[in-house]
Enzyme design. Structure first.
Site, PDB file in Angstrom:
ATOM      1  N   CYS A  62       0.887  -1.152   0.000  1.00  0.00           N
ATOM      2  CA  CYS A  62       0.000   0.000   0.000  1.00  0.00           C
ATOM      3  C   CYS A  62       0.928   1.205   0.000  1.00  0.00           C
ATOM      4  CB  CYS A  62      -0.923   0.036   1.222  1.00  0.00           C
ATOM      5  SG  CYS A  62      -1.905   1.546   1.231  1.00  0.00           S
ATOM      6  N   SER A  70      -1.067   1.571   4.802  1.00  0.00           N
ATOM      7  CA  SER A  70      -0.879   0.202   5.283  1.00  0.00           C
ATOM      8  C   SER A  70      -2.101  -0.670   5.053  1.00  0.00           C
ATOM      9  CB  SER A  70      -0.552   0.242   6.768  1.00  0.00           C
ATOM     10  OG  SER A  70      -1.606   0.916   7.447  1.00  0.00           O
TER      11      SER A  70
HETATM   12 FE    FE Z   1      -3.500   2.078   2.832  1.00  0.00          FE
END
Ligand code: FE
Length: 222
Positions: free
Chosen positions: A124, A128
């Site tokens: 990502c 995250s």
């Molecule tokens: Fe994210």
């Protein structure tokens, strides 16, 4: 919560993270985020919005019960049951729910199939995003800026950092979880595991293999 995210990103940042990285917490042994979390928890408890025991149960759940063992079971079933694999690659959310794994950050799952030609890796780039129901909580490195940047710029270098070397002809495809989609990498079944049952196979499936930064463990005798 995600104060520094562009709204145009369309990212459902329901991951409970504060993405702000302050530099003003040098005088405490607690991080800025720890302090904020503790303050919020105290406030919510004082107001009666949350029961501290319920919070403990939730933490317990993600630390001990919901983790990569869930994803490993999904992968092992896909390795042994072609009909399940077909369902998994057609509609991962539903196929994963068949095994009882549902919940937050797992609403829109996509399973990525590794082949000799293509190795998949998930990142990502903004924060995250991570498939909690199948992998639990993300490892610290997954949330780190160096991983997020390098996974895109130099995926083969990331693999080398993790001690993984793939043939030059294998294409490394990087999936950025920047949408309401969460990815699960389905690694290739290791050679030498013919006839193994799902439980034995699941033991070979590491968390990193399902993120794409690793490979399954090498089989020893089952
Ligand atoms: Fe994210």
């Amino acid at each position: 919560m995600s104060s520094n995210h562009s709204p145009a990103h369309g990212h459902a940042h329901d991951d409970g993270e504060d993405h702000h990285h302050g530099h003003d917490h040098d005088h405490s042994h607690l991080s800025d985020m720890d302090i904020r979390v503790r303050a919020l928890q105290s406030l919510l408890e004082a107001k009666g919005y949350i029961d501290p025991n319920a919070l403990d149960e939730l933490i317990q759940l993600y630390e001990h019960e919901v983790g990569p063992q869930n994803g490993a079971r999904v992968v092992a079933k896909a390795w042994t049951d072609p009909a399940y694999a077909e369902r998994l690659f057609a509609d991962a959310t539903t196929a994963i729910a068949e095994l009882g794994y549902t919940g937050r950050q797992g609403e829109h799952m996509v399973a990525l199939k590794n082949t000799p030609d293509t190795h998949n890796m998930v990142v990502c780039t903004l924060c995250s995003c991570y498939p909690w129901p199948v992998l639990g909580l993300p490892p610290t490195w997954y949330k780190s800026a160096p991983y997020r940047a390098k996974a895109v710029a130099d995926p083969r270098g990331v693999l080398a950092d993790f001690g993984v070397s793939l043939p030059d002809e294998t294409y490394i495809e990087v999936y950025d979880s920047t949408a309401e989609v969460r990815y699960l990498v389905v690694p290739m079944r290791p050679d030498g595991t013919e006839g193994w049952d799902e439980a034995a196979l699941a033991n070979l499936v590491t968390r990193d293999a399902m993120i794409g930064t690793g490979l399954p463990a090498l089989p020893t005798s089952p």
